[in-house]
Design a protein around this motif. Structure first.
Motif, mmCIF file in Angstrom:
data_model
loop_
_atom_site.group_PDB
_atom_site.id
_atom_site.type_symbol
_atom_site.label_atom_id
_atom_site.label_comp_id
_atom_site.label_asym_id
_atom_site.label_seq_id
_atom_site.Cartn_x
_atom_site.Cartn_y
_atom_site.Cartn_z
ATOM 1 N N CYS A 163 8.211 33.272 -17.960
ATOM 2 C CA CYS A 163 9.506 33.402 -17.290
ATOM 3 C C CYS A 163 9.801 32.186 -16.413
ATOM 4 O O CYS A 163 8.913 31.695 -15.706
ATOM 5 C CB CYS A 163 9.517 34.647 -16.402
ATOM 6 S SG CYS A 163 9.150 36.190 -17.275
ATOM 7 N N THR A 164 11.047 31.741 -16.415
ATOM 8 C CA THR A 164 11.489 30.641 -15.559
ATOM 9 C C THR A 164 12.607 31.085 -14.626
ATOM 10 O O THR A 164 12.578 30.800 -13.430
ATOM 11 C CB THR A 164 11.968 29.446 -16.411
ATOM 12 O OG1 THR A 164 10.915 29.052 -17.303
ATOM 13 C CG2 THR A 164 12.341 28.266 -15.518
ATOM 14 N N THR A 166 7.253 27.558 -15.175
ATOM 15 C CA THR A 166 7.253 28.818 -15.922
ATOM 16 C C THR A 166 5.961 29.579 -15.670
ATOM 17 O O THR A 166 4.877 29.008 -15.713
ATOM 18 C CB THR A 166 7.410 28.543 -17.427
ATOM 19 O OG1 THR A 166 8.644 27.859 -17.648
ATOM 20 C CG2 THR A 166 7.412 29.823 -18.234
ATOM 21 N N SER A 169 9.651 35.552 -12.621
ATOM 22 C CA SER A 169 10.160 34.406 -11.871
ATOM 23 C C SER A 169 10.522 34.831 -10.450
ATOM 24 O O SER A 169 11.306 35.760 -10.248
ATOM 25 C CB SER A 169 11.393 33.835 -12.582
ATOM 26 O OG SER A 169 11.925 32.757 -11.864
ATOM 27 N N HIS A 226 17.541 29.000 -21.439
ATOM 28 C CA HIS A 226 17.495 29.820 -20.231
ATOM 29 C C HIS A 226 18.911 30.110 -19.726
ATOM 30 O O HIS A 226 19.223 31.231 -19.314
ATOM 31 C CB HIS A 226 16.707 29.114 -19.126
ATOM 32 C CG HIS A 226 15.251 28.957 -19.420
ATOM 33 N ND1 HIS A 226 14.666 27.733 -19.631
ATOM 34 C CD2 HIS A 226 14.263 29.870 -19.535
ATOM 35 C CE1 HIS A 226 13.380 27.900 -19.851
ATOM 36 N NE2 HIS A 226 13.108 29.187 -19.809
#
Length: 441
Positions: free
Chosen positions: A121-122, A117, A110, A77
């Protein structure tokens, strides 16, 4: 006329949600092969750069990570987000005319508060990049007003949430109708908070919308609104799952259409989001986007299985998109009066959200309060009380001070932070964009 275009590749070889998950490393490997096979990097005006590493400071300008960045974020990430920051640096420093960050994992689902997550998406790459640009280059390069055009098939609900109260960020999302696809949001009446009303534009399109429909929405709605807003910078959240071969969506866009879109949109920076047709779509779409951004001939971009017959659009879709244009401009042109109807003159506005993290299996309940502000650039200070319903613990309390905060909103925000009792919350957090500071007690 050719342009100097920067490319940042990061396939994240060591990151996958599961071995057969749609969001896995093969998504970019075929694209890398195609770019090299076509010899794009042999052109002097197409330059590859290696991604930098995003820092905690970069993330904290945008997100409240609960319980901490270290417990939620992988190294992949940080490199993926870092790739977007590299692209931004190259454009801002005028080393290139524009840049395309082909990175993963993706980020536009996010939101401001992150418990895990969701939607693969984080960290929200575009949002982190926007605040990075404003902090590092805003004064020097005169960057204030930024437009994000999200062309991912899924509504960019995370980006919408982050910029909901930002009058200087225009967020436009072109996506498949939320009644038919995750995350089930992104309708035309979602227009932004009381201090940024109208700067959120949602353009939901019916399933099976073809190239004709996408380019109609671009030409007839997106481009005129951009011309009216006059952004200092345009960012394309370049999701590619609107393609007719994508396995998890229901649209009919083409690689040639994506190239035309980018040629007309002329983004300063593009960032790869979704797109899960690993062999049949992504290599051709990305090649087309690169050629378009570089000002080179993309007319021969075609998928091996392309069918002109399949691109005949249902007339009912055309009718719908014409009505969408009417509704969108009626709201855009009357946004000040409509804002008063929706929000009135209340000094504070509260919004409750129930957010599901489908990837992490977490349900979050959130109550947000924003101070109404009549200072044009301020956006209003915000407090958020957020609870992870999957864990029986006290909520988190977060305070956000906007980048162009007025004195009254700052005083109110600091008061909310100071009087929040730690014994009532697991964390009390303060994000001060104006002072570029993040702290907790």
């Amino acid at each position: 006329m050719t342009k100097k275009t920067g490319l940042v590749f990061f396939p994240a070889y060591d990151y996958a949600i599961s071995p057969n998950h749609p969001e896995r490393e093969e998504r970019l490997l075929y694209t890398q092969d195609q770019v090299r096979e076509e010899g794009l990097l042999d052109f002097d005006n197409i330059i590859e750069f290696k991604p930098d590493l995003a820092t905690a400071e970069d993330i904290n300008r945008v997100h409240f990570c609960v319980p901490s960045i270290d417990e939620l974020v992988h190294a992949s990430h940080l490199i993926s987000v870092g790739g977007t920051l590299t692209a931004a640096d190259k454009v801002m420093n005028k080393e290139v005319d524009n840049a395309f960050a082909l990175v993963r994992p993706c980020g536009h689902h996010s939101m401001r508060v992150v418990h895990g997550t969701r939607g693969f998406c984080t960290l929200n790459m575009e949002a982190i990049m926007v605040e990075y640009i404003r902090e590092k280059y805003g004064d020097k390069n005169g960057i204030k007003k930024i437009a994000i055009v999200d062309t991912d098939c899924h509504h960019g609900d995370g980006s919408q949430d982050i910029f909901w109260h930002d009058p200087n960020t225009l967020f436009i999302s072109m996506h498949q109708d939320g009644r038919t696809l995750y995350p089930g949001s992104g309708f035309p009446d979602e227009l932004g908070g009381p201090n940024a009303f109208g700067t959120t534009i949602n353009l939901p399109m019916p399933p099976n919308t073809c190239e004709e429909g996408f380019l109609y929405v671009l030409d007839e709605i997106v481009m005129p609104i951009l011309a009216d807003f006059k952004p200092d910078l345009i960012i394309n959240s370049a999701g590619q799952d609107n393609h007719y071969s994508d396995p998890i969506t229901n649209m009919k866009f083409t690689a040639q259409g994506y190239a035309v879109l980018n040629d007309r949109l002329k983004p300063d920076i593009a960032v790869l989001e979704g797109g899960y047709s690993i062999e049949s779509a992504l290599p051709y779409i990305n090649t087309g986007i690169i050629l378009a951004m570089a000002g080179m001939d993309y007319s021969q971009i075609r998928e091996p299985d392309y069918s002109a017959e399949d691109q005949k659009q249902d007339p009912r879709i055309n009718d719908y998109l014409k009505k969408l244009k009417e509704v969108t401009f009626e709201r855009w042109n009357n946004r000040k009066a409509l804002r008063d109807q929706v929000y009135g003159n209340q000094p504070f506005h509260t919004r409750d959200q129930d957010i599901y993290y489908d990837t992490a299996g977490i349900r979050e309940s959130q109550t947000e309060t924003v101070r109404t502000c009549d200072v044009p650039d301020c956006g209003g200070a915000v407090t958020i009380e957020s609870r992870n319903e999957s864990r029986p613990r006290l909520p988190v309390f977060a305070v956000q001070i906007p980048r162009f905060c007025c004195p009254k909103c700052r005083t109110w925000a600091e008061d909310q932070y100071n009087k929040a009792e730690k014994r009532l919350y697991t964390q009390v957090l303060l994000q001060d964009k104006q002072k570029d500071m993040y702290t907790q007690k």
